[in-house]
Design a protein around this motif. Structure first.
Motif, PDB file in Angstrom:
ATOM      1  N   ARG A  46      -4.426  11.211   7.978  1.00  0.00           N
ATOM      2  CA  ARG A  46      -5.297  10.259   8.682  1.00  0.00           C
ATOM      3  C   ARG A  46      -4.577   9.123   9.393  1.00  0.00           C
ATOM      4  O   ARG A  46      -5.165   8.435  10.201  1.00  0.00           O
ATOM      5  CB  ARG A  46      -6.284   9.642   7.687  1.00  0.00           C
ATOM      6  CG  ARG A  46      -7.154  10.622   6.957  1.00  0.00           C
ATOM      7  CD  ARG A  46      -8.475  10.796   7.668  1.00  0.00           C
ATOM      8  NE  ARG A  46      -9.304  11.790   7.027  1.00  0.00           N
ATOM      9  CZ  ARG A  46     -10.383  11.522   6.318  1.00  0.00           C
ATOM     10  NH1 ARG A  46     -10.760  10.284   6.129  1.00  0.00           N
ATOM     11  NH2 ARG A  46     -11.096  12.504   5.808  1.00  0.00           N
ATOM     12  N   GLY A  47      -3.340   8.849   8.999  1.00  0.00           N
ATOM     13  CA  GLY A  47      -2.600   7.757   9.620  1.00  0.00           C
ATOM     14  C   GLY A  47      -2.522   6.520   8.735  1.00  0.00           C
ATOM     15  O   GLY A  47      -3.298   6.347   7.795  1.00  0.00           O
ATOM     16  N   GLN A 106      -3.100   3.305   9.418  1.00  0.00           N
ATOM     17  CA  GLN A 106      -4.187   2.328   9.496  1.00  0.00           C
ATOM     18  C   GLN A 106      -5.383   2.751   8.656  1.00  0.00           C
ATOM     19  O   GLN A 106      -6.051   1.914   8.057  1.00  0.00           O
ATOM     20  CB  GLN A 106      -4.616   2.079  10.947  1.00  0.00           C
ATOM     21  CG  GLN A 106      -5.553   0.895  11.096  1.00  0.00           C
ATOM     22  CD  GLN A 106      -4.979  -0.391  10.509  1.00  0.00           C
ATOM     23  OE1 GLN A 106      -3.844  -0.765  10.784  1.00  0.00           O
ATOM     24  NE2 GLN A 106      -5.766  -1.071   9.681  1.00  0.00           N
ATOM     25  N   ALA A 107      -5.645   4.039   8.554  1.00  0.00           N
ATOM     26  CA  ALA A 107      -6.753   4.518   7.715  1.00  0.00           C
ATOM     27  C   ALA A 107      -6.510   4.163   6.254  1.00  0.00           C
ATOM     28  O   ALA A 107      -7.441   3.771   5.537  1.00  0.00           O
ATOM     29  CB  ALA A 107      -6.930   6.025   7.875  1.00  0.00           C
ATOM     30  N   LEU A 108      -5.275   4.261   5.802  1.00  0.00           N
ATOM     31  CA  LEU A 108      -4.966   3.889   4.418  1.00  0.00           C
ATOM     32  C   LEU A 108      -5.110   2.390   4.235  1.00  0.00           C
ATOM     33  O   LEU A 108      -5.689   1.941   3.241  1.00  0.00           O
ATOM     34  CB  LEU A 108      -3.549   4.339   4.038  1.00  0.00           C
ATOM     35  CG  LEU A 108      -3.114   3.980   2.612  1.00  0.00           C
ATOM     36  CD1 LEU A 108      -4.060   4.586   1.568  1.00  0.00           C
ATOM     37  CD2 LEU A 108      -1.686   4.432   2.359  1.00  0.00           C
ATOM     38  N   ARG A 109      -4.629   1.608   5.181  1.00  0.00           N
ATOM     39  CA  ARG A 109      -4.778   0.154   5.075  1.00  0.00           C
ATOM     40  C   ARG A 109      -6.247  -0.244   5.054  1.00  0.00           C
ATOM     41  O   ARG A 109      -6.645  -1.148   4.319  1.00  0.00           O
ATOM     42  CB  ARG A 109      -4.050  -0.534   6.227  1.00  0.00           C
ATOM     43  CG  ARG A 109      -2.541  -0.433   6.121  1.00  0.00           C
ATOM     44  CD  ARG A 109      -1.834  -1.272   7.186  1.00  0.00           C
ATOM     45  NE  ARG A 109      -0.407  -1.129   7.054  1.00  0.00           N
ATOM     46  CZ  ARG A 109       0.357  -0.401   7.860  1.00  0.00           C
ATOM     47  NH1 ARG A 109      -0.183   0.257   8.882  1.00  0.00           N
ATOM     48  NH2 ARG A 109       1.662  -0.329   7.659  1.00  0.00           N
ATOM     49  N   ASP A 110      -7.070   0.439   5.845  1.00  0.00           N
ATOM     50  CA  ASP A 110      -8.516   0.174   5.842  1.00  0.00           C
ATOM     51  C   ASP A 110      -9.121   0.506   4.486  1.00  0.00           C
ATOM     52  O   ASP A 110      -9.969  -0.233   3.975  1.00  0.00           O
ATOM     53  CB  ASP A 110      -9.218   0.982   6.940  1.00  0.00           C
ATOM     54  CG  ASP A 110      -8.850   0.516   8.343  1.00  0.00           C
ATOM     55  OD1 ASP A 110      -8.316  -0.602   8.498  1.00  0.00           O
ATOM     56  OD2 ASP A 110      -9.083   1.291   9.296  1.00  0.00           O
ATOM     57  N   ALA A 111      -8.705   1.617   3.879  1.00  0.00           N
ATOM     58  CA  ALA A 111      -9.214   2.012   2.559  1.00  0.00           C
ATOM     59  C   ALA A 111      -8.827   0.978   1.503  1.00  0.00           C
ATOM     60  O   ALA A 111      -9.636   0.634   0.634  1.00  0.00           O
ATOM     61  CB  ALA A 111      -8.689   3.403   2.179  1.00  0.00           C
ATOM     62  N   TRP A 112      -7.602   0.464   1.557  1.00  0.00           N
ATOM     63  CA  TRP A 112      -7.183  -0.588   0.626  1.00  0.00           C
ATOM     64  C   TRP A 112      -8.052  -1.817   0.789  1.00  0.00           C
ATOM     65  O   TRP A 112      -8.491  -2.419  -0.184  1.00  0.00           O
ATOM     66  CB  TRP A 112      -5.729  -0.986   0.871  1.00  0.00           C
ATOM     67  CG  TRP A 112      -4.703  -0.024   0.399  1.00  0.00           C
ATOM     68  CD1 TRP A 112      -4.797   0.860  -0.648  1.00  0.00           C
ATOM     69  CD2 TRP A 112      -3.397   0.164   0.944  1.00  0.00           C
ATOM     70  NE1 TRP A 112      -3.642   1.583  -0.774  1.00  0.00           N
ATOM     71  CE2 TRP A 112      -2.760   1.167   0.180  1.00  0.00           C
ATOM     72  CE3 TRP A 112      -2.707  -0.427   1.990  1.00  0.00           C
ATOM     73  CZ2 TRP A 112      -1.467   1.592   0.442  1.00  0.00           C
ATOM     74  CZ3 TRP A 112      -1.421  -0.007   2.261  1.00  0.00           C
ATOM     75  CH2 TRP A 112      -0.809   1.001   1.497  1.00  0.00           C
ATOM     76  N   SER A 113      -8.291  -2.190   2.033  1.00  0.00           N
ATOM     77  CA  SER A 113      -9.089  -3.383   2.314  1.00  0.00           C
ATOM     78  C   SER A 113     -10.516  -3.223   1.793  1.00  0.00           C
ATOM     79  O   SER A 113     -11.064  -4.118   1.149  1.00  0.00           O
ATOM     80  CB  SER A 113      -9.082  -3.651   3.824  1.00  0.00           C
ATOM     81  OG  SER A 113      -9.827  -4.785   4.122  1.00  0.00           O
ATOM     82  N   GLU A 114     -11.127  -2.081   2.072  1.00  0.00           N
ATOM     83  CA  GLU A 114     -12.497  -1.823   1.618  1.00  0.00           C
ATOM     84  C   GLU A 114     -12.603  -1.821   0.097  1.00  0.00           C
ATOM     85  O   GLU A 114     -13.597  -2.268  -0.471  1.00  0.00           O
ATOM     86  CB  GLU A 114     -12.995  -0.481   2.171  1.00  0.00           C
ATOM     87  CG  GLU A 114     -13.268  -0.497   3.654  1.00  0.00           C
ATOM     88  CD  GLU A 114     -13.548   0.898   4.202  1.00  0.00           C
ATOM     89  OE1 GLU A 114     -13.886   1.805   3.420  1.00  0.00           O
ATOM     90  OE2 GLU A 114     -13.403   1.064   5.431  1.00  0.00           O
ATOM     91  N   ALA A 115     -11.566  -1.339  -0.582  1.00  0.00           N
ATOM     92  CA  ALA A 115     -11.585  -1.258  -2.047  1.00  0.00           C
ATOM     93  C   ALA A 115     -11.085  -2.545  -2.702  1.00  0.00           C
ATOM     94  O   ALA A 115     -11.118  -2.665  -3.925  1.00  0.00           O
ATOM     95  CB  ALA A 115     -10.719  -0.080  -2.508  1.00  0.00           C
ATOM     96  N   GLY A 116     -10.630  -3.514  -1.909  1.00  0.00           N
ATOM     97  CA  GLY A 116     -10.138  -4.766  -2.462  1.00  0.00           C
ATOM     98  C   GLY A 116      -8.856  -4.604  -3.259  1.00  0.00           C
ATOM     99  O   GLY A 116      -8.631  -5.309  -4.242  1.00  0.00           O
TER     100      GLY A 116
END
Length: 193
Positions: free
Chosen positions: A167-168, A170-180
């Motif tokens: 997924r790239g 940025q997708a992982l960084r977004d997942a970290w952000s969403e999960a806190g």
């Protein structure tokens, strides 16, 4: 040109510490100049910064003649929460990562995934790292040399590394952000992907 001392001064100034407040370790590899790893204390975090990876510019190993002056230069910084205690093996791992351009011809850059295939330190659940932009200002060198950039190192699990491949970054960084998720926590598990 004394690249290492210029970079040392810049990173210590960035964190507002004196040289006497910093612990260091040296890592050597056959055929390479020593890499120094600084352990810089902070209020809530410990920063591990490399020195020596930027002595020479990174380049394409396929080039017949490497330019000894021009080309990107990078160092790495890993930030872990202070309460976690020392992580045995961190200095060696950072030395391996920052030596990758000299050993394998890899150019270190933001969003690069580097997979060591083994724990990053003793009992770590992480086997890979994701590089990103850091907030340390570039260190200017005399012309025509490129400046030295510090890249942030984020430890990731094998599952997260697979996610980056599909997924790239940025997708992982977004997942970290969403999960806190605080990626500075060395005891964290993988984000649920």
């Amino acid at each position: 040109m004394d690249v290492v001392n210029s970079v040392r001064t810049a990173v210590l100034d960035h964190y507002g510490v004196e040289r006497a407040q910093v612990d260091s370790a040296s890592v050597t590899f056959l055929g390479l100049e020593p890499i120094e790893i600084l352990r810089i204390p902070g209020e809530d975090a410990i920063h591990y910064a490399t020195l020596g990876g930027s002595r020479h510019p990174m380049g394409d190993p396929a080039d017949l003649l490497a330019d000894p002056v021009r080309g990107p230069r990078a160092e790495l910084v890993l930030t872990l929460l202070a309460g976690a205690g020392p992580q045995a093996g961190v200095a060696r791992t950072l030395g391996v990562l920052v030596a990758t351009p000299s050993v394998e011809g890899v150019v270190l850059q933001a969003d690069a995934l580097l997979d060591l295939g083994e724990p990053l330190w003793h009992n770590a659940g992480f086997t890979a790292v994701l590089l990103g932009e850091s907030d340390i200002t570039e260190v200017a060198l005399p012309e025509p040399a490129d400046p030295v950039r510090y890249l942030s190192v984020t430890p990731i699990t094998a599952t997260e590394a697979a996610w980056v491949r599909v997924r790239g970054a940025q997708a992982l960084r977004d997942a970290w952000s969403e999960a806190g998720i605080d990626v500075r926590d060395p005891a964290r598990g993988a984000v649920n992907l």
